[in-house]
Design a protein around this motif. Structure first.
Motif, PDB file in Angstrom:
ATOM      1  N   ARG A  14       0.924  -1.222  -0.078  1.00  0.00           N
ATOM      2  CA  ARG A  14      -0.097  -0.146   0.142  1.00  0.00           C
ATOM      3  C   ARG A  14       0.633   1.302  -0.009  1.00  0.00           C
ATOM      4  NH1 ARG A  14       0.406  -1.816   5.094  1.00  0.00           N
ATOM      5  NH2 ARG A  14       0.776  -0.143   6.682  1.00  0.00           N
ATOM      6  N   PRO A  15       0.326   2.269  -0.367  1.00  0.00           N
ATOM      7  CA  PRO A  15       1.094   3.714  -0.663  1.00  0.00           C
ATOM      8  C   PRO A  15       1.547   3.999   0.774  1.00  0.00           C
ATOM      9  CG  PRO A  15      -0.684   3.898  -1.813  1.00  0.00           C
ATOM     10  CD  PRO A  15      -1.032   2.595  -0.892  1.00  0.00           C
ATOM     11  N   MET A  16       3.051   4.313   1.094  1.00  0.00           N
ATOM     12  CA  MET A  16       3.622   4.331   2.424  1.00  0.00           C
ATOM     13  C   MET A  16       3.057   6.078   2.679  1.00  0.00           C
ATOM     14  SD  MET A  16       7.355   2.973   2.336  1.00  0.00           S
ATOM     15  CE  MET A  16       7.630   3.488   4.009  1.00  0.00           C
ATOM     16  N   LYS A  17       2.687   6.832   1.673  1.00  0.00           N
ATOM     17  CA  LYS A  17       2.202   8.108   1.879  1.00  0.00           C
ATOM     18  C   LYS A  17       1.083   8.224   2.695  1.00  0.00           C
ATOM     19  CE  LYS A  17       1.470  12.519  -0.330  1.00  0.00           C
ATOM     20  NZ  LYS A  17       1.431  13.118  -1.693  1.00  0.00           N
ATOM     21  N   PRO A  45      14.591   5.802   0.029  1.00  0.00           N
ATOM     22  CA  PRO A  45      15.784   5.337   0.055  1.00  0.00           C
ATOM     23  C   PRO A  45      15.735   3.887  -0.186  1.00  0.00           C
ATOM     24  CG  PRO A  45      15.457   5.956   2.326  1.00  0.00           C
ATOM     25  CD  PRO A  45      14.089   6.572   1.393  1.00  0.00           C
ATOM     26  N   SER A  46      14.660   3.241   0.404  1.00  0.00           N
ATOM     27  CA  SER A  46      14.527   1.744   0.575  1.00  0.00           C
ATOM     28  C   SER A  46      12.943   1.399   0.667  1.00  0.00           C
ATOM     29  CB  SER A  46      15.184   1.241   1.772  1.00  0.00           C
ATOM     30  OG  SER A  46      14.560   1.513   3.028  1.00  0.00           O
ATOM     31  N   ARG A  47      12.606   0.239   0.767  1.00  0.00           N
ATOM     32  CA  ARG A  47      11.332  -0.109   0.707  1.00  0.00           C
ATOM     33  C   ARG A  47      10.748   0.189   2.154  1.00  0.00           C
ATOM     34  NH1 ARG A  47       9.319  -4.233  -2.469  1.00  0.00           N
ATOM     35  NH2 ARG A  47       8.123  -5.366  -0.719  1.00  0.00           N
ATOM     36  N   GLN A  48      11.565   0.407   3.285  1.00  0.00           N
ATOM     37  CA  GLN A  48      11.045   0.467   4.602  1.00  0.00           C
ATOM     38  C   GLN A  48      10.802   1.842   4.892  1.00  0.00           C
ATOM     39  OE1 GLN A  48      13.897  -1.907   4.114  1.00  0.00           O
ATOM     40  NE2 GLN A  48      11.968  -3.568   3.889  1.00  0.00           N
ATOM     41  N   TRP A  49      11.530   2.915   4.351  1.00  0.00           N
ATOM     42  CA  TRP A  49      11.396   4.340   4.578  1.00  0.00           C
ATOM     43  C   TRP A  49      11.086   4.972   3.464  1.00  0.00           C
ATOM     44  CZ3 TRP A  49      12.621   5.870   9.164  1.00  0.00           C
ATOM     45  CH2 TRP A  49      13.051   5.037  10.247  1.00  0.00           C
ATOM     46  N   TYR A  50      10.313   6.278   4.037  1.00  0.00           N
ATOM     47  CA  TYR A  50       9.654   7.182   3.049  1.00  0.00           C
ATOM     48  C   TYR A  50       9.795   8.599   3.797  1.00  0.00           C
ATOM     49  CZ  TYR A  50       6.083   9.647   0.050  1.00  0.00           C
ATOM     50  OH  TYR A  50       5.504  10.597  -0.441  1.00  0.00           O
ATOM     51  N   PHE A  51      10.388   9.511   3.512  1.00  0.00           N
ATOM     52  CA  PHE A  51      10.468  11.051   3.687  1.00  0.00           C
ATOM     53  C   PHE A  51       9.985  11.928   2.948  1.00  0.00           C
ATOM     54  CE2 PHE A  51      14.277   8.364   4.906  1.00  0.00           C
ATOM     55  CZ  PHE A  51      14.467   8.567   6.505  1.00  0.00           C
ATOM     56  N   ALA A  94       8.619  11.469   8.385  1.00  0.00           N
ATOM     57  CA  ALA A  94       9.325  10.131   8.187  1.00  0.00           C
ATOM     58  C   ALA A  94       8.614   8.883   8.400  1.00  0.00           C
ATOM     59  CB  ALA A  94      10.506  10.081   9.127  1.00  0.00           C
ATOM     60  N   LYS A  95       8.340   8.196   7.366  1.00  0.00           N
ATOM     61  CA  LYS A  95       7.276   6.843   7.456  1.00  0.00           C
ATOM     62  C   LYS A  95       8.132   5.687   7.316  1.00  0.00           C
ATOM     63  CE  LYS A  95       3.962  10.116   5.224  1.00  0.00           C
ATOM     64  NZ  LYS A  95       3.207  10.488   6.197  1.00  0.00           N
ATOM     65  N   TRP A  96       8.010   5.018   8.435  1.00  0.00           N
ATOM     66  CA  TRP A  96       8.818   3.358   8.430  1.00  0.00           C
ATOM     67  C   TRP A  96       7.754   2.416   8.387  1.00  0.00           C
ATOM     68  CZ3 TRP A  96      10.302   0.987  13.528  1.00  0.00           C
ATOM     69  CH2 TRP A  96      11.322  -0.268  12.987  1.00  0.00           C
ATOM     70  N   GLN A  97       8.154   1.341   7.706  1.00  0.00           N
ATOM     71  CA  GLN A  97       7.369   0.061   7.482  1.00  0.00           C
ATOM     72  C   GLN A  97       8.230  -1.077   7.365  1.00  0.00           C
ATOM     73  OE1 GLN A  97       4.928   0.392   4.068  1.00  0.00           O
ATOM     74  NE2 GLN A  97       4.181  -1.640   4.179  1.00  0.00           N
ATOM     75  N   PRO A  98       8.575  -1.350   8.820  1.00  0.00           N
ATOM     76  CA  PRO A  98       9.503  -2.354   8.946  1.00  0.00           C
ATOM     77  C   PRO A  98       9.186  -3.837   8.482  1.00  0.00           C
ATOM     78  CG  PRO A  98       8.199  -1.931  10.962  1.00  0.00           C
ATOM     79  CD  PRO A  98       8.132  -0.935  10.041  1.00  0.00           C
ATOM     80  N   VAL A  99       7.814  -4.152   8.463  1.00  0.00           N
ATOM     81  CA  VAL A  99       7.319  -5.404   7.689  1.00  0.00           C
ATOM     82  C   VAL A  99       6.070  -4.974   7.234  1.00  0.00           C
ATOM     83  CG1 VAL A  99       8.347  -6.857   9.358  1.00  0.00           C
ATOM     84  CG2 VAL A  99       5.925  -5.880   9.663  1.00  0.00           C
ATOM     85  N   ASP A 100       5.680  -5.834   5.960  1.00  0.00           N
ATOM     86  CA  ASP A 100       4.506  -5.454   5.341  1.00  0.00           C
ATOM     87  C   ASP A 100       3.207  -5.166   6.036  1.00  0.00           C
ATOM     88  OD1 ASP A 100       6.089  -5.577   2.834  1.00  0.00           O
ATOM     89  OD2 ASP A 100       5.403  -7.853   2.593  1.00  0.00           O
ATOM     90  N   ARG A 101       3.050  -5.707   7.287  1.00  0.00           N
ATOM     91  CA  ARG A 101       1.881  -5.474   8.236  1.00  0.00           C
ATOM     92  C   ARG A 101       1.786  -4.418   8.941  1.00  0.00           C
ATOM     93  NH1 ARG A 101      -1.592 -10.043   9.623  1.00  0.00           N
ATOM     94  NH2 ARG A 101      -1.094 -11.808   8.232  1.00  0.00           N
ATOM     95  N   PRO A 155       3.174  18.340  16.551  1.00  0.00           N
ATOM     96  CA  PRO A 155       3.870  16.919  16.146  1.00  0.00           C
ATOM     97  C   PRO A 155       2.598  15.889  16.091  1.00  0.00           C
ATOM     98  CG  PRO A 155       3.493  17.299  18.610  1.00  0.00           C
ATOM     99  CD  PRO A 155       3.262  18.469  18.000  1.00  0.00           C
ATOM    100  N   ALA A 156       2.757  15.133  15.230  1.00  0.00           N
ATOM    101  CA  ALA A 156       1.547  14.070  14.881  1.00  0.00           C
ATOM    102  C   ALA A 156       2.277  12.861  14.731  1.00  0.00           C
ATOM    103  CB  ALA A 156       0.875  14.604  13.599  1.00  0.00           C
ATOM    104  N   PHE A 157       1.729  11.854  15.251  1.00  0.00           N
ATOM    105  CA  PHE A 157       2.256  10.300  15.123  1.00  0.00           C
ATOM    106  C   PHE A 157       1.180   9.439  14.545  1.00  0.00           C
ATOM    107  CE2 PHE A 157       2.403   6.136  17.100  1.00  0.00           C
ATOM    108  CZ  PHE A 157       3.803   5.749  16.683  1.00  0.00           C
ATOM    109  N   PHE A 158       1.448   8.529  13.600  1.00  0.00           N
ATOM    110  CA  PHE A 158       0.537   7.786  13.252  1.00  0.00           C
ATOM    111  C   PHE A 158       1.055   6.323  13.020  1.00  0.00           C
ATOM    112  CE2 PHE A 158       0.747  11.828  10.983  1.00  0.00           C
ATOM    113  CZ  PHE A 158      -1.047  12.010  10.809  1.00  0.00           C
ATOM    114  N   ILE A 159       0.024   5.272  13.186  1.00  0.00           N
ATOM    115  CA  ILE A 159       0.381   3.993  13.026  1.00  0.00           C
ATOM    116  C   ILE A 159      -0.725   3.350  12.243  1.00  0.00           C
ATOM    117  CG2 ILE A 159      -0.431   3.344  15.232  1.00  0.00           C
ATOM    118  CD1 ILE A 159       1.916   1.611  15.567  1.00  0.00           C
ATOM    119  N   ASP A 160      -0.422   2.168  11.752  1.00  0.00           N
ATOM    120  CA  ASP A 160      -1.534   1.324  11.060  1.00  0.00           C
ATOM    121  C   ASP A 160      -0.845  -0.032  11.100  1.00  0.00           C
ATOM    122  OD1 ASP A 160      -0.068   1.154   8.611  1.00  0.00           O
ATOM    123  OD2 ASP A 160      -1.259   2.442   7.645  1.00  0.00           O
TER     124      ASP A 160
END
Length: 681
Positions: free
Chosen positions: A42-45, A352-358, A401-408, A429-434
């Motif tokens: 899914r889009p990391m954005k 920079p990688s599949r796990q990070w999106y800035f 900064a968005k981080w997706q360490p695993v697909d889930r 500040p704002a923090f999101f998790i899914d």
């Protein structure tokens, strides 16, 4: 090989492809080889974002609708309307219209004077994409959206070659709507011109429940009373909109865009149901607005950057005068406002990688506002006594900064800094998790928390008389959490939806209160606790061959409570629901299609709304609940030289007698007929 592609809503399973081997000659049989399911991330954005996307069908279901009408029937937010073709504002999650930020192609279009947007002046014909960012999610785009943000925009998705479209609409109350669009596209250039012209005397009849007439017997005794039928007077309108778009794609990662949107509006403001004037008055508002924006986007495989700049000019005039004697007119108000806004923005994205999106962005809005009542001027200086001439620079910068360490699992942190004039808000500040709870049904959990600030509008600070330059910024914390799902067989049945709980606590709420000097003035008086539940469900099915049924439903429960301190011992507003905020609202749309026919049903419900902060059940202290039902039937015809579409729409199907705002009458059942002509060029 032919592909029949079905793309469900959120999640990892993005597409199911049915592979068919077509017949190459008459009499041959088409064979289905089966389905191939492929997955994608899914889009990391959008990690943790509470977002409602309005698809093109919602935006174009009735070409004559404004965005106020579209939002009424396709979202859970409250739309407050002062009548047909008059001021319409929206509010998220129990907040006020000024707590809803609105962007067009990335540029904020909220009035710097009032802090809000009139959605009745935004034709849906001009909008190609629209999305709602609820609560905390608005921090990703801009600050100040204590309730949320509505993002509107256009797209360069224009077919190759020349395209023409013309639509003529005729409706009740001598309403005429005309729509035209011409497009041109090739590999590099995409050009579009759209125009809208709407006019109407808008003189519908209604039952005036604020007046009673007496029935007398022969002895002049009152034997009965009744509410009279009256006509909506002084309510005509003429609106013209022109939108020019030019896009250029170098085919080497660069795209340039230019958008210019001009609006000219001339509207009378209708009489209230409590007015007794028969003739000899003028109550008119005129507006001319030009919005322009230039964009440049540079795309590479792992990063993107963009720069945009824009300009908004608005001229507004309000005139109110009465005929005090035969041919002798007295002007009460002659208000003139000039608003100039200069806009600039730069943003970037890096993966920079599949796990990070800035992401990062910086924007600036320079407002220059001159507002005055020319009816009261100093003759020797030709200067208005009532009004102000002020400017304010608004800067906003954010990084995420968005981080997706695993697909889930996905997590995101956003930091935003806002500066308004010489005032700087603390870092927001704002923090999101899914996370995916279950791949079966694509069940996803989402949660977010943020702090937010909204600076006072220029009218709040400087309006004369009454402005308060000592106002503090409104601020508060917002939380939400919820779950979404998406399941079904794309060939026959699909269902998706979500449920969200939200909670906001806002301090230093700005409210305009009467003063002992005879005018109103804003003060930081309230603490507001707004919380509740939002739900959304969508169903798509093919019950029979050639038939398709789409159903969308939303519901919102929104207590919005004054949690502040009493102003006086007689203050009854503490612990009560805010005025004009319904606790319950719901909407339902259903579209049944068969071949070239389509039938659309729309329904909306708002619970009772109080008009006073004390929540008293007096005659004028509350507005009763109401239901609204609209239907339309469309037939599409195709001929060799052109395509035709014939559509009949019925609004307020059951002739509901209702009010959205106190003393502002609304139309009963009314009809619209449209014919759309699209030449095949």
């Amino acid at each position: 090989m032919t592909f029949n592609r079905h793309i469900p809503l959120p999640a990892y399973v993005l597409a199911t492809v049915s592979v068919l081997i077509p017949a190459h000659a008459a009499g041959q049989t088409m064979h289905r080889l089966g389905e191939v399911v492929y997955t994608a991330r899914r889009p990391m954005k959008d990690i943790g974002v509470q977002k409602t996307v309005l698809d093109s069908a919602m935006l174009k279901e009735n070409i004559a609708l404004s965005m106020a009408d579209v939002l009424t029937f396709n979202s859970s937010i409250f739309v407050k309307s002062y009548g047909r073709a008059t001021l319409s504002t929206v509010a998220f999650r129990g907040t006020s219209p000024s707590h809803t930020q609105v962007t067009w192609n990335g540029m904020r279009i909220n009035s710097p004077m009032l802090g809000m947007t009139d959605f009745s002046t935004i034709p849906s014909f001009f909008i190609d994409k629209a999305s709602l960012l609820h609560g905390t999610s608005s921090i990703n785009e801009t600050g100040g959206g204590l309730g949320g943000l509505i993002s509107l925009g256009t797209t360069p998705d224009i077919p190759d070659g020349i395209g023409l479209q013309y639509v003529q609409g005729i409706g009740s109350f001598s309403t005429f709507d005309e729509f035209a669009r011409i497009t041109y596209g090739n590999d590099k250039w995409h050009v579009s011109t759209r125009a809208v012209y709407s006019s109407s005397p808008n003189d519908y009849t209604y039952t005036n429940h604020d007046k009673k007439l007496n029935i007398y017997d022969e002895s002049h005794n009152i034997i009965a009373q009744y509410h009279p039928r009256e006509r909506n007077r002084s309510a005509s309108f003429k609106d013209f909109h022109l939108l020019q778009e030019v896009y250029y794609n170098t085919l080497h990662g660069n795209r340039f865009g230019f958008n210019a949107w001009y609006t000219s509006s001339n509207r009378e403001l209708p009489l209230l149901t409590t007015d007794y004037a028969e003739s000899g008055f003028e109550n008119r508002q005129r507006e001319q607005t030009l919005r322009t924006i230039l964009t440049w986007d540079h795309n590479r495989s792992s990063w993107r950057t963009g720069v945009s700049g824009g300009y908004i000019h608005t001229w507004m005039a309000y005139d109110y005068r009465r005929e005090v004697a035969n041919g002798n007119w007295t002007t009460m108000t002659r208000s003139r406002s000039h608003v100039n806004t200069f806009y600039a923005k730069a943003d970037g994205e890096y993966t920079p990688s599949r796990q990070w999106y800035f992401t990062t962005n910086v924007s600036a809005h320079q407002h220059l506002v001159k507002s005055e009542d020319r009816n009261i001027i100093l003759q020797d200086e030709n200067r208005a006594i009532v009004g102000y001439d002020k400017g304010r620079l608004e800067l906003s910068a954010s990084a995420s900064a968005k981080w997706q360490p695993v697909d889930r699992l996905g997590m995101s942190v956003t930091l935003r800094q806002d500066i308004y004039g010489d005032k700087t808000a603390p870092v927001i500040p704002a923090f999101f998790i899914d996370g995916i709870i279950s791949r079966t049904g694509n069940i996803m959990f989402k949660a977010s928390v943020s702090r937010n600030y909204r600076f006072p509008s220029l009218n709040d600070l400087y309006f004369l008389p009454g402005g308060n330059p000592d106002l503090k910024s409104e601020h508060g914390f917002s939380y939400d959490c919820g779950a979404t799902f998406n399941t079904g067989n794309p060939e026959k049945f699909a269902i998706s939806g979500g449920v969200t709980w939200f909670d906001s606590r806002i301090s230093d709420w700005i409210i305009w209160l009467p003063t002992t000097k005879g005018f109103f003035s804003p003060r930081n008086m309230k603490k507001v606790h707004a919380y509740g539940l939002e739900t959304r469900f969508d169903i798509a099915t093919q019950p029979f061959k050639g038939w398709r049924l789409d159903i969308g439903a939303s519901y919102s429960w929104t207590p919005s409570i004054n949690d502040g301190d009493k102003l006086t011992e007689a203050d009854k507003s503490v612990g009560k629901q805010l005025p004009y905020v319904p606790r319950h609202s719901a909407s339902l749309t259903g579209c049944l299609s068969w071949q070239s026919w389509s039938f659309l049903y729309k329904w909306v419900y708002y619970s009772r709304r109080f008009t006073m902060s004390s929540n008293e059940y007096t005659l004028t202290g509350h507005l009763p609940e109401y239901f609204m039902n609209n239907i339309s039937l469309e037939k599409r015809l195709s001929f060799r030289p052109l395509d035709l579409s014939l559509k009949l729409a019925v609004n307020n199907l059951f002739n509901e007698d209702y009010l959205s705002v106190l003393s502002h009458p609304m139309p009963g059942i009314n009809f619209e007929f449209f014919i759309s002509i699209t030449p095949k060029l």
